[in-house]
Enzyme design. Structure first.
Site, PDB file in Angstrom:
ATOM      1  N   GLU A  91       0.820  -1.202   0.000  1.00 11.44           N
ATOM      2  CA  GLU A  91       0.000   0.000   0.000  1.00 11.44           C
ATOM      3  C   GLU A  91       0.851   1.247   0.000  1.00 11.44           C
ATOM      4  O   GLU A  91       1.908   1.280   0.627  1.00 11.44           O
ATOM      5  CB  GLU A  91      -0.827   0.035   1.277  1.00 11.44           C
ATOM      6  CG  GLU A  91      -1.790  -1.080   1.348  1.00 11.44           C
ATOM      7  CD  GLU A  91      -2.624  -0.982   2.601  1.00 11.44           C
ATOM      8  OE1 GLU A  91      -3.503  -1.825   2.746  1.00 11.44           O
ATOM      9  OE2 GLU A  91      -2.394  -0.069   3.406  1.00 11.44           O
ATOM     10  N   CYS A 104       3.061   8.377   1.632  1.00 14.98           N
ATOM     11  CA  CYS A 104       3.332   7.479   2.757  1.00 14.98           C
ATOM     12  C   CYS A 104       3.648   6.116   2.154  1.00 14.98           C
ATOM     13  O   CYS A 104       2.783   5.495   1.539  1.00 14.98           O
ATOM     14  CB  CYS A 104       2.097   7.434   3.651  1.00 14.98           C
ATOM     15  SG  CYS A 104       2.257   6.242   4.985  1.00 14.98           S
ATOM     16  N   CYS A 111       4.378  -7.227   8.118  1.00 19.80           N
ATOM     17  CA  CYS A 111       5.328  -6.793   9.158  1.00 19.80           C
ATOM     18  C   CYS A 111       5.459  -7.895  10.196  1.00 19.80           C
ATOM     19  O   CYS A 111       4.457  -8.481  10.601  1.00 19.80           O
ATOM     20  CB  CYS A 111       4.837  -5.504   9.812  1.00 19.80           C
ATOM     21  SG  CYS A 111       5.940  -4.916  11.120  1.00 19.80           S
ATOM     22  N   CYS A 115       2.027  -5.521  16.141  1.00 16.27           N
ATOM     23  CA  CYS A 115       1.379  -4.639  17.117  1.00 16.27           C
ATOM     24  C   CYS A 115      -0.126  -4.939  17.084  1.00 16.27           C
ATOM     25  O   CYS A 115      -0.709  -5.103  16.005  1.00 16.27           O
ATOM     26  CB  CYS A 115       1.630  -3.177  16.772  1.00 16.27           C
ATOM     27  SG  CYS A 115       3.378  -2.764  16.778  1.00 16.27           S
ATOM     28  N   CYS A 118      -2.649  -2.926  14.730  1.00 20.77           N
ATOM     29  CA  CYS A 118      -2.213  -2.549  13.378  1.00 20.77           C
ATOM     30  C   CYS A 118      -2.621  -3.604  12.348  1.00 20.77           C
ATOM     31  O   CYS A 118      -2.331  -4.786  12.508  1.00 20.77           O
ATOM     32  CB  CYS A 118      -0.699  -2.366  13.386  1.00 20.77           C
ATOM     33  SG  CYS A 118       0.004  -2.157  11.746  1.00 20.77           S
ATOM     34  N   GLY A 161       5.110  -2.230   7.213  1.00 24.87           N
ATOM     35  CA  GLY A 161       6.437  -2.743   7.530  1.00 24.87           C
ATOM     36  C   GLY A 161       7.241  -1.889   8.478  1.00 24.87           C
ATOM     37  O   GLY A 161       6.880  -0.755   8.804  1.00 24.87           O
ATOM     38  N   SER A 193       9.493   6.299  10.335  1.00 19.22           N
ATOM     39  CA  SER A 193       8.796   5.908  11.558  1.00 19.22           C
ATOM     40  C   SER A 193       9.202   4.495  11.958  1.00 19.22           C
ATOM     41  O   SER A 193       9.157   3.572  11.142  1.00 19.22           O
ATOM     42  CB  SER A 193       7.285   5.972  11.320  1.00 19.22           C
ATOM     43  OG  SER A 193       6.584   5.514  12.454  1.00 19.22           O
ATOM     44  N   SER A 222       7.221   5.171  17.292  1.00 25.91           N
ATOM     45  CA  SER A 222       5.843   4.811  17.644  1.00 25.91           C
ATOM     46  C   SER A 222       5.820   4.315  19.080  1.00 25.91           C
ATOM     47  O   SER A 222       6.088   3.157  19.354  1.00 25.91           O
ATOM     48  CB  SER A 222       5.333   3.725  16.703  1.00 25.91           C
ATOM     49  OG  SER A 222       5.374   4.202  15.390  1.00 25.91           O
ATOM     50  N   LEU A 223       5.514   5.219  19.986  1.00 26.19           N
ATOM     51  CA  LEU A 223       5.649   4.906  21.412  1.00 26.19           C
ATOM     52  C   LEU A 223       4.372   4.251  21.961  1.00 26.19           C
ATOM     53  O   LEU A 223       4.421   3.137  22.463  1.00 26.19           O
ATOM     54  CB  LEU A 223       5.974   6.206  22.154  1.00 26.19           C
ATOM     55  CG  LEU A 223       6.576   6.043  23.537  1.00 26.19           C
ATOM     56  CD1 LEU A 223       7.883   5.291  23.484  1.00 26.19           C
ATOM     57  CD2 LEU A 223       6.793   7.417  24.171  1.00 26.19           C
ATOM     58  N   ASN A 298      -7.221   4.237  14.678  1.00 25.56           N
ATOM     59  CA  ASN A 298      -8.005   3.901  13.500  1.00 25.56           C
ATOM     60  C   ASN A 298      -8.472   2.451  13.701  1.00 25.56           C
ATOM     61  O   ASN A 298      -7.647   1.546  13.693  1.00 25.56           O
ATOM     62  CB  ASN A 298      -7.067   4.026  12.291  1.00 25.56           C
ATOM     63  CG  ASN A 298      -7.808   4.086  10.986  1.00 25.56           C
ATOM     64  OD1 ASN A 298      -9.019   3.945  10.934  1.00 25.56           O
ATOM     65  ND2 ASN A 298      -7.059   4.284   9.919  1.00 25.56           N
ATOM     66  N   CYS A 341      -2.852   2.038   7.980  1.00 28.68           N
ATOM     67  CA  CYS A 341      -1.790   1.114   7.604  1.00 28.68           C
ATOM     68  C   CYS A 341      -2.297  -0.327   7.421  1.00 28.68           C
ATOM     69  O   CYS A 341      -2.846  -0.917   8.325  1.00 28.68           O
ATOM     70  CB  CYS A 341      -0.778   1.210   8.743  1.00 28.68           C
ATOM     71  SG  CYS A 341       0.569   0.110   8.721  1.00 28.68           S
TER      72      CYS A 341
HETATM   73  N1  SAH Z   1       6.514   0.008  11.570  1.00 29.21           N
HETATM   74  C1  SAH Z   1       6.688   1.413  11.710  1.00 29.21           C
HETATM   75  C2  SAH Z   1       6.126   2.228  10.565  1.00 29.21           C
HETATM   76  C3  SAH Z   1       4.806   1.794   9.987  1.00 29.21           C
HETATM   77  S1  SAH Z   1       3.411   1.976  11.037  1.00 29.21           S
HETATM   78  C4  SAH Z   1       6.113   1.880  13.021  1.00 29.21           C
HETATM   79  O1  SAH Z   1       5.444   1.109  13.695  1.00 29.21           O
HETATM   80  O2  SAH Z   1       6.377   3.020  13.380  1.00 29.21           O
HETATM   81  C5  SAH Z   1       3.100   3.726  10.920  1.00 29.21           C
HETATM   82  C6  SAH Z   1       2.370   4.317  12.098  1.00 29.21           C
HETATM   83  O3  SAH Z   1       0.982   3.919  12.089  1.00 29.21           O
HETATM   84  C7  SAH Z   1       2.928   3.878  13.444  1.00 29.21           C
HETATM   85  O4  SAH Z   1       3.062   4.983  14.291  1.00 29.21           O
HETATM   86  C8  SAH Z   1       1.863   2.932  13.931  1.00 29.21           C
HETATM   87  O5  SAH Z   1       1.915   2.782  15.317  1.00 29.21           O
HETATM   88  C9  SAH Z   1       0.610   3.584  13.412  1.00 29.21           C
HETATM   89  N2  SAH Z   1      -0.570   2.736  13.379  1.00 29.21           N
HETATM   90  C10 SAH Z   1      -0.662   1.453  12.973  1.00 29.21           C
HETATM   91  N3  SAH Z   1      -1.937   1.012  13.081  1.00 29.21           N
HETATM   92  C11 SAH Z   1      -2.661   2.052  13.563  1.00 29.21           C
HETATM   93  C12 SAH Z   1      -4.048   2.219  13.901  1.00 29.21           C
HETATM   94  N4  SAH Z   1      -4.915   1.211  13.763  1.00 29.21           N
HETATM   95  N5  SAH Z   1      -4.444   3.398  14.379  1.00 29.21           N
HETATM   96  C13 SAH Z   1      -3.560   4.428  14.513  1.00 29.21           C
HETATM   97  N6  SAH Z   1      -2.258   4.344  14.214  1.00 29.21           N
HETATM   98  C14 SAH Z   1      -1.799   3.153  13.750  1.00 29.21           C
HETATM   99 FE1  SF4 Z   2       4.648  -3.320  12.171  1.00 28.09          FE
HETATM  100 FE2  SF4 Z   2       4.537  -0.687  12.623  1.00 28.09          FE
HETATM  101 FE3  SF4 Z   2       2.280  -2.133  12.276  1.00 28.09          FE
HETATM  102 FE4  SF4 Z   2       3.722  -2.441  14.503  1.00 28.09          FE
HETATM  103  S1  SF4 Z   2       2.655  -0.574  13.833  1.00 28.09           S
HETATM  104  S2  SF4 Z   2       2.873  -4.093  13.260  1.00 28.09           S
HETATM  105  S3  SF4 Z   2       5.785  -2.200  13.716  1.00 28.09           S
HETATM  106  S4  SF4 Z   2       3.844  -1.780  10.754  1.00 28.09           S
END
Ligand code: SAH
Ligand code: SF4
Length: 356
Positions: A91, A104, A111, A115, A118, A161, A193, A222-223, A298, A341
């Protein structure tokens, strides 16, 4: 078949040299690829036909096919599912604002981190992208914009990823996109990120920019939680690199680069939107050159978490205000078009051959 986008300039030079081409050909081809954004060898009119034929026979440029596309109602956000040479899909999202146009882009298919919230994490890991496949996503939207006399101004590595688990390809892509003799995007217009891969952050801290000095990109971490107990649940990578280890790496990164770090925080109702988490966050960030990006969660198919209420958001930001922690509450773009994402690919898994 090798893809031209996978070659850095020295590699392209040695390929053409091995074919007996004069030295200046590599520069000509480079400009077609990264200045003129050619997506067809026939556009490269100053290359001899014989060379174009050999290139066509032995290489491909590496332009991905658009497998699906969705646009937000106002048209300011567009998300494309791109099909790669082996049939995998990634994507990539284009966001248009008043003063900038941001792509983006993804660094992996799926990945491995998983998380909880995600959509990409929920689909698991398929493979790393090559450097050319990362570059190609930005060039794809640059071409779309060029058709409207606009330029791509920013790139965020925030798609599918984890960029720091595909370190070499990611860095090579960043160097390609910022090459002053090529696409020439400013380093400061790129944001990477990461979920917080400590060895990757350490390596990134020592990367050089074009004119010596540190690489000028923005690092976003991404904390999402400021205590190990909660972060272990939301971001499984935290069990490997604890918050102490992560923040040590962040301090080191800022010391080496002089660059502010962005911390991403997706507010999840009843989880990380409490005043206690805000206080723990403020304590972690005290004295650190940082900025917090607060994003409403989201919602995704396989996660029961919900976005926070307005009242919880206000209580959270009040704690940060009280402690003078800089932050921005971001509106999530494109929720209506599955622009979160991993969500478009998730939707397409059962009808992957759909065309726009
Ligand atoms: N793997 C990397 C970059 C891709 S994710 C990372 O985790 O930083 C990009 C951003 O989208 C990250 O900050 C992630 O935490 C956030 N993200 C993923 N799923 C989400 C969701 N459902 N709602 C809000 N933010 C989300
Ligand atoms: Fe991977 Fe980033 Fe999604 Fe976590 S938030 S699963 S590190 S893409």
């Amino acid at each position: 078949m090798s893809q031209l986008y996978d070659l850095d300039f020295p590699a392209l030079q040695s390929l053409l040299e091995s074919w007996g081409e004069p030295a200046y050909r590599a520069r000509q081809l480079w400009e077609w690829l990264y200045v003129h954004l050619a997506d067809d060898l026939n556009q490269m009119t100053n290359l001899p036909k014989s060379l174009r034929e050999r290139l066509a026979g032995e290489t491909s440029i590496g332009v991905p096919e658009v497998a699906d596309t969705v646009q937000s109602e106002g048209g300011e956000t567009r998300k494309d599912l791109l099909r790669l040479a082996d049939g995998e899909t990634v994507e990539t999202v284009l966001m248009r604002y008043e003063d900038r146009r941001t792509a983006c882009i993804s660094t992996q298919v799926g990945c491995p981190i998983g998380c909880a919230f995600c959509a990409t994490g929920q689909m698991g890991f398929r493979r790393d992208l090559t450097n050319g496949e990362i570059v190609a996503q930005a060039l794809h939207f640059a071409r779309v914009l060029r058709a409207r006399q606009q330029r791509l101004t920013n790139v965020v590595l925030m798609g599918m990823g984890e960029p720091l688990l595909n370190y070499d390809a990611t860095l090579s892509a960043i160097r390609r996109l910022t090459d002053p003799q090529g696409f020439n995007l400013g380093q400061r217009h790129i944001t990477l990120s990461t979920v917080g891969i400590v060895p990757g952050i350490e390596l990134l801290a020592d990367e050089a920019g074009h004119r010596g000095g540190p690489l000028q990109i923005t690092l976003a971490v991404s904390l999402h939680a400021a205590t190990d107990q909660l972060r272990d649940q939301l971001v499984p990578m935290n069990r490997r690199y604890s918050l102490d280890a992560l923040f040590e790496a962040c301090h080191h990164y800022i010391e080496r680069t002089g660059r502010r770090i962005s911390f991403e925080w997706a507010l999840i109702k009843g989880m990380n939107d409490t005043p206690q988490q805000a206080q723990a966050l403020a304590a972690r960030l005290a004295g650190l050159l940082s900025h917090v990006n607060i994003i409403p969660l989201n919602p995704t198919a396989s996660y029961e978490g919900r976005p926070s209420s307005r009242a919880a958001l206000d209580a959270f930001t009040r704690e940060l205000d009280r402690r003078h922690i800089p932050y921005t509450v971001r509106l999530r773009r494109g929720i209506g078009i599955q622009a979160g994402c991993g969500q478009l690919r998730q939707r397409n898994q059962h009808n992957i051959n759909r065309t726009p």
